[in-house]
Design a protein around this motif. Structure first.
Motif, mmCIF file in Angstrom:
data_model
loop_
_atom_site.group_PDB
_atom_site.id
_atom_site.type_symbol
_atom_site.label_atom_id
_atom_site.label_comp_id
_atom_site.label_asym_id
_atom_site.label_seq_id
_atom_site.Cartn_x
_atom_site.Cartn_y
_atom_site.Cartn_z
ATOM 1 N N GLN A 153 31.984 42.079 23.994
ATOM 2 C CA GLN A 153 32.689 41.138 25.038
ATOM 3 C C GLN A 153 31.690 41.099 26.379
ATOM 4 O O GLN A 153 31.156 42.033 26.808
ATOM 5 C CB GLN A 153 34.061 41.592 25.452
ATOM 6 C CG GLN A 153 34.867 40.695 26.374
ATOM 7 C CD GLN A 153 34.719 41.106 27.743
ATOM 8 O OE1 GLN A 153 34.727 42.405 27.880
ATOM 9 N NE2 GLN A 153 35.288 40.235 28.818
ATOM 10 N N GLN A 154 31.559 39.765 27.112
ATOM 11 C CA GLN A 154 30.616 39.891 28.081
ATOM 12 C C GLN A 154 30.904 40.888 29.306
ATOM 13 O O GLN A 154 29.738 41.266 29.836
ATOM 14 C CB GLN A 154 30.840 38.348 28.852
ATOM 15 C CG GLN A 154 29.668 38.464 29.749
ATOM 16 C CD GLN A 154 29.674 36.998 30.233
ATOM 17 O OE1 GLN A 154 29.840 35.828 29.454
ATOM 18 N NE2 GLN A 154 29.604 36.482 31.610
ATOM 19 N N GLY A 155 32.165 41.186 29.710
ATOM 20 C CA GLY A 155 32.182 42.176 30.601
ATOM 21 C C GLY A 155 31.802 43.487 30.166
ATOM 22 O O GLY A 155 31.271 44.332 30.831
ATOM 23 N N LEU A 156 31.688 44.028 28.913
ATOM 24 C CA LEU A 156 30.951 45.206 28.545
ATOM 25 C C LEU A 156 29.368 44.999 28.581
ATOM 26 O O LEU A 156 28.801 46.023 28.891
ATOM 27 C CB LEU A 156 31.320 45.470 27.140
ATOM 28 C CG LEU A 156 33.086 45.842 26.812
ATOM 29 C CD1 LEU A 156 33.267 46.039 25.247
ATOM 30 C CD2 LEU A 156 33.346 47.038 27.566
ATOM 31 N N ILE A 157 28.980 43.955 28.422
ATOM 32 C CA ILE A 157 27.425 43.866 28.660
ATOM 33 C C ILE A 157 27.324 43.726 30.310
ATOM 34 O O ILE A 157 26.250 44.238 30.328
ATOM 35 C CB ILE A 157 27.131 42.450 27.780
ATOM 36 C CG1 ILE A 157 27.405 42.133 26.473
ATOM 37 C CG2 ILE A 157 25.826 42.044 28.541
ATOM 38 C CD1 ILE A 157 27.279 40.633 26.075
#
Length: 692
Positions: A153-157
């Protein structure tokens, strides 16, 4: 997480707090440093608008290189907590592994997909779908370490990037929005106006999908910069200013098909739920299942890209733009069940849902990498500004155009539409369309992985070295393409290593020069001649020196010295003549049968020694350890008799030079670097900075 849990934790109109107790843990796994809130300086080297993956990649790259005053602003009071982009492709993984610990962190947290499956309407005409093909995600012959797509997920990236930035002394400033820029003159010709925003207000659209409302406070700030970089997404305000006020045009197109992205935990009898699955139904549209990481409870998430404008068996006559805000989670779940029939999906939890547009995160990340190393060399006083920066547009614009063309055709085919650039698809049978769809994926695999991106000849890339005054040495390595990976032994500790990662994408951010020595005894006189040239005042090692910005890190020009240099060895065996030109000497020899004394007379070539005795394809010369495969790298690269491979900071081959043409070959190397680098005593302050 229950379908209404997102709304329960961020109810409509509720502000998301900028504290570790707030939105940071909405996904259960977010961990990132607090943002800065004030802009104290008025002059910057680089201003980056947008703190998504592209902006953060540029910011952390410049932070790693060191010496740059960088301001990164984002209008949101917090990073992404749900949704948005989620797929990391093989070349992007390779780039991130060259920025450790980023690559390892992302890989360990993600869900890798090594297989793709294709499902189509049942061949007997009955209702439902059947699997028609299973394939490996990407062909093995691409020779890339991680032959998969990572679901993350982008937030983790973003969290990974933010932690990497903090390790190198950089943070994002929030919540500040871009308003305008003006071009002027002087050392910092771009004047940028920013406006402080209020905390994000979470609400929902007509269909119940979560949306963010961000309102201004009225406080503005005017700053000046050398470079303004817009990384603010598909509806970029920076781009809008360029179009409206600076006569820059951007052409694009779109497909009138409505998709939604549903992140969920499911219980299902669909066998390919943990593989990438492309599903086409007969009457209800298409579904794309993409495995994601586990949630905070350890449950596996999947993302369902779902076509939602064919729910009643035929395409809705309402335009996608008009219908997008009316999409509900019930509509999406109903579409999934219709498309995937006869398989059952029990939705145990919905993480996020909203109508979904196109994607380009991987290309944007590589865009940022490409821009970062160019800015670094220019600002460190090594490169000709106009010459080097112009290559960014030439190379990455072509790649961006290829992405748009591929995405347009692929999206149309997947949605059951006729691509505008291939109208002949309208005359195909359904079976031919399915085969054409798979063929499009296969033919574009090199591009979609990122591993097959190829840059045309320019001042950085010379497929024809005769323009530099020498003959072609090999057909195995292609200037303008990424360097073929290979294994070698790092002699100082006898460790087998992937050569492409020995020099990381970090400070100082220089060129990687691989000197393939071949047989050391046979080529000693040639190597001595090369060493004498490199030690002379006419060598690029001595002519191209950085300015003072390059020497204020923990270890001079380095944050951390490469392992091959961090040995404690003296007498020039672990010291680079110029840290912006990494010289790696690779000898075709068993690691146990060479001593440092044998290269003591090779001057600058002594710093980093490797033996070519572990890459497959070499010659077995005996039964002792280290005898199994001598010369595998030399053979793989087509340099059995030796050669010099110059790679750019991004790992792409620039040019390949002969080892056996003496002064003619050394002159060619100098001519190559003269094309885009400049000597410090020849630098003239520029009156203006070109726009990017």
């Amino acid at each position: 997480m229950a379908p209404n849990a997102v709304q329960a934790s961020s109810a409509p109109g509720q502000a998301v707090e900028e504290t570790k107790a707030g939105g940071k843990h909405a996904h259960g796994t977010h961990n990132y440093p607090d943002a800065l809130t004030h802009i104290d300086k008025t002059t910057w080297d680089v201003v980056i608008i947008g703190a998504g993956p592209a902006g953060l990649m540029l910011a952390t790259s410049l932070a790693r290189f060191g010496g740059h005053d960088v301001l990164v602003v984002d209008e949101r009071s917090e990073p992404t907590t749900a949704g948005r982009a989620d797929g990391i492709q093989p070349r992007t993984i390779e780039v991130l592994r060259n920025m450790e610990p980023l690559g390892s962190e992302f890989f360990e947290r993600s869900a890798p997909s090594y297989e793709r499956t294709f499902w189509d309407p049942r061949s007997d005409g009955q209702r439902g779908i059947e699997r028609t093909r299973r394939v490996q995600s990407f062909p093995t012959n691409m020779e890339i370490q991680d032959n998969c797509t990572l679901g993350l997920q982008q937030g983790l990236i973003e969290g990974g990037y933010l932690r990497d930035m903090e390790r190198h002394g950089q943070r994002v400033t929030r919540p500040w929005a871009y308003k305008d820029f003006q071009m002027g003159s002087g050392s910092h010709p771009v004047t940028v106006t920013l406006e402080k925003m209020k905390p994000v207000m979470e609400t929902t659209n007509e269909g119940g999908a979560p949306i963010s409302v961000i309102k201004p406070t009225g406080e503005t700030k005017t700053i000046k910069t050398k470079y303004l970089v817009g990384c603010d997404g598909g509806r970029s305000r920076v781009r809008k200013t360029m179009e409206d006020r600076h006569a820059v045009t951007f052409d694009g197109d779109w497909v009138d098909t409505l998709w939604a992205a549903l992140d969920c935990v499911v219980e299902t009898d669909f066998p390919d739920v943990r593989k990438i699955a492309a599903i086409h139904s007969k009457n209800h549209g298409a579904l794309y299942i993409f495995p994601r990481e586990n949630n905070e409870k350890g449950e596996p998430i999947i993302r369902c890209y779902t076509q939602v404008n064919r729910l009643e068996g035929e395409k809705s006559k309402e335009s996608a733009l008009d219908a997008r805000d009316k999409v509900t989670s019930d509509m999406v779940m109903k579409a999934i069940k219709e498309i995937a029939y006869p398989y059952h999906f029990d939705f145990k939890g919905i993480e996020w849902y909203t109508p979904k547009a196109g994607q380009g995160m991987n290309t944007a990340i590589i865009d940022s990498q490409a821009l970062a190393w160019r800015i670094n060399l220019v600002e460190k006083g090594l490169a000709k500004r106009d010459v080097l920066l112009s290559t960014y547009h030439d190379e990455r614009h072509a790649t961006g155009k290829q992405l748009i063309d591929f995405d347009s055709e692929y999206s149309a085919l997947f949605s059951g539409e006729v691509p505008k650039n291939t109208p002949e698809v309208a005359n195909m049978t359904e079976a031919q369309k399915r085969e054409h769809f798979i063929d499009i994926q296969r033919r574009n695999a090199a591009f979609t992985t990122g591993a097959g991106v190829f840059y045309a000849d320019n001042v950085l890339n010379y497929r024809d070295p005769s323009k530099l005054g020498v003959s072609k040495v090999t057909d195995r390595l292609q200037p303008g393409a990424r360097l073929l990976p290979a294994w070698v032994t790092r002699w100082c500790n006898s460790q087998p290593v992937r050569l492409i990662h020995e020099i990381q994408f970090t400070a100082p951010g220089g060129f990687r020069i691989y000197v393939c020595a071949g047989d050391l005894a046979k080529n000693r006189s040639k190597l001595q001649d090369l060493s004498r040239h490199l030690s002379s005042s006419s060598s690029f090692l001595h002519r191209f020196r950085p300015n003072a910005k390059a020497h204020h890190l923990a270890h001079g020009a380095y944050h951390q010295r490469p392992e091959a240099l961090n040995t404690g060895l003296g007498k020039g065996f672990a010291e680079e003549a110029n840290p912006f030109f990494h010289l790696l000497l690779i000898v075709k020899q068993n690691r146990f049968r060479i001593e440092l004394e044998e290269i003591a007379d090779l001057g600058p070539l002594r710093a980093m020694l490797y033996t070519d005795d572990v890459e497959q394809g070499g010659q077995r010369i005996g039964d002792e350890d280290g005898d199994e495969s001598i010369g595998g790298l030399h053979t793989k690269w087509g340099l059995d008799d030796g050669g010099i491979v110059v790679c750019r900071p991004d790992g792409y081959v620039g040019a390949v030079f002969p080892l056996d043409q003496g002064a003619k070959g050394w002159k060619a190397i100098e001519k190559y670097f003269d094309g885009f680098l400049e000597e410090q005593n020849a630098v003239i302050a520029a009156a203006a900075v070109p726009r990017l």
